[in-house]
Design a protein around this motif. Structure first.
Motif, mmCIF file in Angstrom:
data_model
loop_
_atom_site.group_PDB
_atom_site.id
_atom_site.type_symbol
_atom_site.label_atom_id
_atom_site.label_comp_id
_atom_site.label_asym_id
_atom_site.label_seq_id
_atom_site.Cartn_x
_atom_site.Cartn_y
_atom_site.Cartn_z
ATOM 1 N N PRO A 1 0.860 -1.472 -0.210
ATOM 2 C CA PRO A 1 -0.083 0.012 0.082
ATOM 3 C C PRO A 1 0.749 1.361 0.051
ATOM 4 O O PRO A 1 0.337 2.232 -0.747
ATOM 5 N N ALA A 2 1.877 1.314 0.832
ATOM 6 C CA ALA A 2 2.732 2.353 0.592
ATOM 7 C C ALA A 2 3.409 2.499 -0.635
ATOM 8 O O ALA A 2 3.644 3.833 -1.158
ATOM 9 N N ALA A 3 3.881 1.582 -1.271
ATOM 10 C CA ALA A 3 4.410 1.497 -2.455
ATOM 11 C C ALA A 3 3.501 2.165 -3.646
ATOM 12 O O ALA A 3 3.902 3.049 -4.198
ATOM 13 N N ALA A 4 2.168 1.653 -3.378
ATOM 14 C CA ALA A 4 1.333 2.160 -4.243
ATOM 15 C C ALA A 4 1.229 3.772 -4.163
ATOM 16 O O ALA A 4 0.963 4.582 -4.958
ATOM 17 N N ASP A 5 1.034 4.119 -2.907
ATOM 18 C CA ASP A 5 1.121 5.772 -2.689
ATOM 19 C C ASP A 5 2.069 6.442 -3.166
ATOM 20 O O ASP A 5 2.011 7.642 -3.899
ATOM 21 N N HIS A 6 3.231 5.944 -3.178
ATOM 22 C CA HIS A 6 4.484 6.733 -3.750
ATOM 23 C C HIS A 6 4.488 6.663 -4.963
ATOM 24 O O HIS A 6 4.869 7.692 -5.698
ATOM 25 N N LEU A 7 4.184 5.566 -5.689
ATOM 26 C CA LEU A 7 4.485 5.350 -7.167
ATOM 27 C C LEU A 7 3.264 6.296 -7.670
ATOM 28 O O LEU A 7 3.478 6.712 -8.945
ATOM 29 N N ARG A 8 2.155 6.341 -7.243
ATOM 30 C CA ARG A 8 1.275 7.342 -7.568
ATOM 31 C C ARG A 8 1.391 8.804 -7.534
ATOM 32 O O ARG A 8 1.195 9.317 -8.519
ATOM 33 N N GLY A 9 2.098 9.127 -6.657
ATOM 34 C CA GLY A 9 2.837 10.424 -6.611
ATOM 35 C C GLY A 9 3.686 10.784 -7.440
ATOM 36 O O GLY A 9 3.757 11.834 -8.303
ATOM 37 N N ALA A 10 4.672 9.578 -7.943
ATOM 38 C CA ALA A 10 5.447 9.918 -8.999
ATOM 39 C C ALA A 10 5.024 10.069 -10.309
ATOM 40 O O ALA A 10 5.363 10.942 -11.141
ATOM 41 N N ILE A 11 4.057 9.265 -10.816
ATOM 42 C CA ILE A 11 3.282 9.411 -11.955
ATOM 43 C C ILE A 11 2.701 10.579 -12.360
ATOM 44 O O ILE A 11 2.327 10.892 -13.343
ATOM 45 N N ALA A 12 2.040 11.182 -11.343
ATOM 46 C CA ALA A 12 1.127 12.253 -11.080
ATOM 47 C C ALA A 12 2.105 13.442 -11.687
ATOM 48 O O ALA A 12 1.527 14.455 -12.184
ATOM 49 N N ARG A 13 3.344 13.408 -11.418
ATOM 50 C CA ARG A 13 4.123 14.605 -11.991
ATOM 51 C C ARG A 13 4.238 14.770 -13.429
ATOM 52 O O ARG A 13 4.863 15.701 -13.805
ATOM 53 N N TYR A 14 3.933 13.534 -14.105
ATOM 54 C CA TYR A 14 4.296 13.687 -15.427
ATOM 55 C C TYR A 14 3.157 14.270 -16.185
ATOM 56 O O TYR A 14 2.064 13.940 -16.223
ATOM 57 N N ARG A 15 3.506 15.498 -16.842
ATOM 58 C CA ARG A 15 2.384 16.387 -17.622
ATOM 59 C C ARG A 15 2.501 16.075 -19.293
ATOM 60 O O ARG A 15 1.903 16.766 -19.805
ATOM 61 N N GLY A 16 3.188 15.095 -19.588
ATOM 62 C CA GLY A 16 3.236 14.949 -21.157
ATOM 63 C C GLY A 16 4.854 14.942 -21.329
ATOM 64 O O GLY A 16 5.849 14.962 -20.534
ATOM 65 N N THR A 17 5.090 15.136 -22.728
ATOM 66 C CA THR A 17 6.405 15.071 -23.217
ATOM 67 C C THR A 17 7.262 15.930 -22.321
ATOM 68 O O THR A 17 7.296 17.180 -22.614
ATOM 69 N N PRO A 18 8.492 15.436 -21.914
ATOM 70 C CA PRO A 18 9.363 16.371 -20.818
ATOM 71 C C PRO A 18 9.794 17.570 -21.816
ATOM 72 O O PRO A 18 10.042 17.288 -23.070
ATOM 73 N N MET A 19 9.875 18.872 -21.329
ATOM 74 C CA MET A 19 10.389 20.040 -21.927
ATOM 75 C C MET A 19 9.865 19.981 -23.498
ATOM 76 O O MET A 19 10.532 20.420 -24.472
ATOM 77 N N ARG A 20 8.564 20.093 -23.414
ATOM 78 C CA ARG A 20 7.903 19.838 -24.867
ATOM 79 C C ARG A 20 8.097 21.105 -25.755
ATOM 80 O O ARG A 20 8.217 21.106 -26.637
ATOM 81 N N ASP A 21 8.044 22.261 -24.791
ATOM 82 C CA ASP A 21 8.089 23.574 -25.531
ATOM 83 C C ASP A 21 9.526 24.095 -25.439
ATOM 84 O O ASP A 21 9.562 25.317 -25.653
ATOM 85 N N VAL A 22 10.421 23.307 -25.233
ATOM 86 C CA VAL A 22 11.949 23.876 -25.276
ATOM 87 C C VAL A 22 12.530 23.260 -26.429
ATOM 88 O O VAL A 22 12.422 22.142 -26.825
ATOM 89 N N PRO A 23 13.434 24.215 -27.274
ATOM 90 C CA PRO A 23 14.214 23.748 -28.452
ATOM 91 C C PRO A 23 15.277 22.711 -28.027
ATOM 92 O O PRO A 23 16.000 23.117 -27.045
ATOM 93 N N ARG A 24 15.218 21.757 -28.330
ATOM 94 C CA ARG A 24 16.218 20.707 -27.643
ATOM 95 C C ARG A 24 17.001 20.110 -28.741
ATOM 96 O O ARG A 24 16.807 19.810 -30.003
ATOM 97 N N GLY A 25 18.218 20.018 -28.404
ATOM 98 C CA GLY A 25 19.426 19.405 -29.137
ATOM 99 C C GLY A 25 19.614 18.022 -28.690
ATOM 100 O O GLY A 25 18.697 17.177 -28.212
ATOM 101 N N PRO A 26 20.758 17.368 -28.934
ATOM 102 C CA PRO A 26 20.876 15.989 -28.669
ATOM 103 C C PRO A 26 20.883 15.750 -27.160
ATOM 104 O O PRO A 26 20.203 14.644 -26.975
ATOM 105 N N VAL A 27 21.309 16.556 -26.342
ATOM 106 C CA VAL A 27 21.392 16.051 -25.057
ATOM 107 C C VAL A 27 19.947 16.250 -24.330
ATOM 108 O O VAL A 27 19.432 15.184 -23.646
ATOM 109 N N LEU A 28 19.283 17.384 -24.473
ATOM 110 C CA LEU A 28 18.121 17.256 -23.795
ATOM 111 C C LEU A 28 16.875 16.272 -24.637
ATOM 112 O O LEU A 28 16.045 15.971 -23.950
ATOM 113 N N SER A 29 17.015 16.135 -26.062
ATOM 114 C CA SER A 29 16.314 15.341 -26.655
ATOM 115 C C SER A 29 16.572 13.633 -25.936
ATOM 116 O O SER A 29 15.307 13.087 -25.660
ATOM 117 N N SER A 30 17.659 13.465 -25.849
ATOM 118 C CA SER A 30 18.007 11.994 -24.912
ATOM 119 C C SER A 30 17.484 11.955 -23.633
ATOM 120 O O SER A 30 16.774 10.946 -23.325
#
Length: 382
Positions: A219-248
């Protein structure tokens, strides 16, 4: 910070560097004094800081260290830059969110992010927080096909613009600064500035969830993991012009999030929340159809609810996605699960079987990602 004149600092002449106005950083090399010096490199050629540094920055740099793993994902290993808690009268918070479009908040209030390539520089400096970002690394990110003849001048202009953005969006006595460190730059934060990074919070929640799972506290694992995945809002740095490092890095963060979703689904199955598992994975496999582990979890959720037909249909959908998308048949584990569903194998509903699988997955993930390496070459997004 040193109060001596611009000509001398700590007894050594200064031909550039940071003066009392932390918003001004020259591009000439600094021999010694408040900017420190680069005296050696780490095992992979990254420059490492040496003292002297500003007195106000010394404690923070000591706490985070100046040599580190190459991976920007290793924020979990970086101590909070504010060090000891600041008093409420002087504390100021800065929040930077990279797991989706770039979001920046100061004391809870949204700030307009820098524009264009200044946004790229900020994301790269944040990914290297506590370390020197070399000039070559910055140029490679800005100009992947090779820098133009005006690259050095352009880079100085972008850095000046970023310094202006920092100055315009913070008070003078609690201002983040770009410090020139011989062969590159570093983003310095004053001790009073409390930095929050969603990537660091994600890594912390993920690590705590896996630790709880390994200890048998599902149950504690589920609570922590739910918190982790909730932080994701879509493709990371979606509106940042990305070169090779940030794309990777963006691809790596997305893969980390997908692993976390599947870890969470395993925890939900263990505590009997089959409907929540179906809801979690139904849209997930539509968007990420090549994740066999998720397909298997969805089949298991349907089977445990007594819906054998839906479990079989899920396998057929997984097979179609893999054959048409990748030209491969489902793996042995997914095929074995399909066979167990068809024969109504009692082991399919055994909690012990799933617990063993979950523990093995967590242990394998922990060993494989304990010290992730930063990709050296760009990877294409899914």
């Amino acid at each position: 910070m040193c109060r001596r004149s611009a000509q001398t600092c700590c007894g050594a002449p200064v031909r550039g560097g940071v003066h009392r106005d932390v918003g001004r950083v020259s591009d000439a090399p600094t021999r010694a004094g408040i900017c420190g010096a680069v005296t050696h490199a780490d095992a992979v050629g990254r420059p490492m800081l040496s003292h002297p540094v500003p007195d106000s920055a010394r404690g923070w740099l000591d706490s985070v260290g100046t040599s580190s793993i190459r991976a920007p994902i290793s924020f979990a290993a970086v101590s909070d830059p504010h060090g000891s808690p600041a008093s409420p009268e002087v504390a100021m918070s800065l929040s930077i969110s990279l797991l989706g479009p770039l979001l920046i908040r100061s004391d809870g209030q949204p700030l307009p992010p820098p524009v264009g390539r200044q946004r790229t520089l900020l994301a790269l400096l944040v990914s290297d927080l506590g370390r020197v970002t070399s000039r070559d690394r910055l140029m490679t990110e800005l100009w992947p096909d090779g820098p133009p003849p005006s690259a050095a001048v352009n880079l100085r202009g972008y850095m000046s613009g970023l310094r202006r953005w920092l100055a315009d969006n913070s008070s003078r006595d609690r201002r983040a600064a770009l410090l020139r460190e011989g062969v590159g730059w570093t983003l310095w934060l004053p001790p009073e500035l409390r930095m929050r990074l969603d990537v660091r919070d994600f890594e912390r929640d993920l690590a705590e969830g896996r630790r709880a799972a390994a200890d048998g506290d599902v149950p504690a694992a589920a609570d922590h993991l739910r918190g982790a995945i909730a932080r994701y809002r879509g493709t990371p740095m979606r509106d940042v012009p990305r070169g090779p490092v940030l794309s990777s890095w963006s691809v790596l963060l997305t893969n980390r999030w997908m692993d976390a979703v599947e870890d969470y689904a395993d925890a939900l199955l263990q505590i009997g929340r089959y409907a929540a598992t179906r809801e979690l994975l139904h849209h997930f496999v539509e968007r990420h159809p090549f994740r066999e582990r998720a397909w298997g979890q969805l089949m298991t959720a349907y089977s445990r609810c007594g819906d054998t037909g839906a479990a079989v249909a899920t396998y057929q959908a997984a097979r179609t996605a893999l054959v048409e998308g990748l030209g491969v048949e489902p793996g042995a584990e997914l095929q074995a699960l399909h066979n167990a569903v068809l024969h109504r194998d009692p082991a399919l509903t055994s909690m012990l079987v799933l617990q063993r699988h979950f523990a093995a997955a967590i242990a394998g993930a922990g060993e494989g990602r304990r010290k992730p390496a930063r990709p050296n070459t760009p990877a294409a997004p899914d």
